[in-house]
Design a protein around this motif. Sequence first.
Motif, PDB file in Angstrom:
ATOM      1  N   ASP A  16      54.675  13.719  33.235  1.00  0.00           N
ATOM      2  CA  ASP A  16      55.661  13.214  34.355  1.00  0.00           C
ATOM      3  C   ASP A  16      57.156  13.701  34.270  1.00  0.00           C
ATOM      4  OD1 ASP A  16      53.342  12.006  35.535  1.00  0.00           O
ATOM      5  OD2 ASP A  16      53.923  10.151  34.329  1.00  0.00           O
ATOM      6  N   GLY A  43      49.285  13.900  38.022  1.00  0.00           N
ATOM      7  CA  GLY A  43      49.725  13.665  39.447  1.00  0.00           C
ATOM      8  C   GLY A  43      51.307  14.155  39.471  1.00  0.00           C
ATOM      9  N   HIS A  44      51.297  15.446  40.270  1.00  0.00           N
ATOM     10  CA  HIS A  44      52.367  16.104  40.349  1.00  0.00           C
ATOM     11  C   HIS A  44      53.116  16.116  41.866  1.00  0.00           C
ATOM     12  CE1 HIS A  44      50.752  18.977  36.866  1.00  0.00           C
ATOM     13  NE2 HIS A  44      50.828  17.739  36.809  1.00  0.00           N
ATOM     14  N   SER A 301      52.571   8.421  39.302  1.00  0.00           N
ATOM     15  CA  SER A 301      52.216   8.815  40.576  1.00  0.00           C
ATOM     16  C   SER A 301      50.815   8.773  40.603  1.00  0.00           C
ATOM     17  CB  SER A 301      52.629  10.206  40.777  1.00  0.00           C
ATOM     18  OG  SER A 301      52.832  10.748  39.531  1.00  0.00           O
ATOM     19  N   ARG A 307      56.456   3.333  34.313  1.00  0.00           N
ATOM     20  CA  ARG A 307      56.472   3.919  33.076  1.00  0.00           C
ATOM     21  C   ARG A 307      57.330   3.353  31.937  1.00  0.00           C
ATOM     22  NH1 ARG A 307      57.515   9.008  37.076  1.00  0.00           N
ATOM     23  NH2 ARG A 307      55.215   9.572  37.496  1.00  0.00           N
TER      24      ARG A 307
HETATM   25 MG    MG Z   1      52.856  13.209  36.770  1.00  0.00          MG
END
Ligand code: MG
Length: 426
Positions: A16, A43-44, A301, A307
């Motif tokens: 991330d 998860g971009h 994401s 986080r």
């Molecule tokens: Mg990510």
Amino acid sequence: MKKNKNRVVVGLQWGDEGKGKIVDLLAADVDIIARCQGGANAGHTIIINDKKHVLRLIPSGIFHPGKVCCIGNGVVIDPFSLKEELDLLSSQGVNFDGRLFVSPAANLVLPYHKLIDATDERNRGTESIGTTQRGIGPAYVDKVARNGIRVVDLFATERLRHRLEYQKTIKEKYLAGSSDERADIDRIFHDLQHMAAMFRPLVADISKYLWDSWKSGKTLLYEGAQGSMLDVDLGTYPFATSSNTITGGVLTGLGIGPQMIDEVVGIVKAYTTRVGAGPFPTELVDELGEKLRITGDEYGSVTGRPRRCGWLDLVSLKHAVRINGVSSIAITKLDVLDGLQELNVCVAYDINGHICSDVPLDLAELYYARPVYRTLPGWSGDTTGLTQFEDLPKNARHYLEFIANDLGVEILLVSTGAKRMETIVV
Ligand code: MG
Ligand code: GDP
Ligand code: IMO
């Protein structure tokens, strides 16, 4: 910034870091963007015209018309997740015909892998890893045990049936008597027969395609997923993912040689975050950690999990620079640190009174590592959206230069916001 370089983009922390944004940005100047490992645990995030897109399996170059995107043999592909992503792209008018390719040698993540992931996590009890529960670990286990089902198997119905039936015997402990629909092999077989049609136009020999493209002078961009500290060999094992997230994974995960890489760009968030369990020496479990989470919008994401947040850790970053062969970095989310009076950066660990500047690969030691901090002055003012290095407050420039000097790398980019244009090219 030099064009025509074949670059690897790799996360240097626990994922991330902002790889999606940076890959999308760099993709403008390349011909092909390729994913090499991981799966839908990634998860971009990419923001285009104020619209947020989160890609899991599809490379972050897909929003550039005409660019080719490849998913290599090292990626574990959840066909249902891929379908969701493709449907979403289609509904947004993104045309990927003839420019998205998948390796026939990639292993599939199937519903029973997710069931096993969840069961294993439950069984680990207080030692659970905090996986994304996307079935990643169990799929890589099958691959290495040579029990995996690969993309190519979708086109051989008898073989597919046979290999699926075999799963029932080897996974009896998880599947026998389960009423969970993810254990239903007949249903999976049925669904996969439909999936074959989706895959057929996508399948290509990625290794050969990249080689031919490179030979003909095309420029390639390799997109890493997760982060170096989650690497299955050199990360914080067992609190890691199940693939090689470092540069080495690019070679094996795409079937290319090192001559096809000119530069490794490490992505570094200006502070540190981690999702899931495992040691995190610079974690802030106080108001400041909460402030970073809120200002940085630090929620997973993929899973939406908060986080964990903390200061920058130069000890683990040095380890990451070395194991990846990083020569330049992109520092992201600088804007999140705006307004802090002072910033701490961890320059060593104190492990039971022993000052240590390397990451101990024995996790038991890392748990006791107390960070030794160097305190740097913060800055007032808003850096959001700045595009020129000289326009940054003096102390922000000093912070960036301190990091680059300590790591012995050049700064390629500084990201000052989530949007494409909110970037400083150094
Ligand atoms: Mg990510
Ligand atoms: P990835 O997995 O490395 O691609 O990173 P993620 O997309 O999971 O998480 C990065 C988050 O930070 C996303 O929500 C991005 O939109 C956001 N982001 C990326 N760069 C910046 C930046 O420079 N500033 C801010 N404020 N947000 C950013
Ligand atoms: P991107 O590409 C952050 C973490 C999980 C868990 C551990 C193992 O978006 O940076 P897994 O499901 O892979 O077996 O989980 O790895 N993890 C990530 N953390 N970003 C990611 O991907 C991650 N992919 C996996 O939270 O701690």
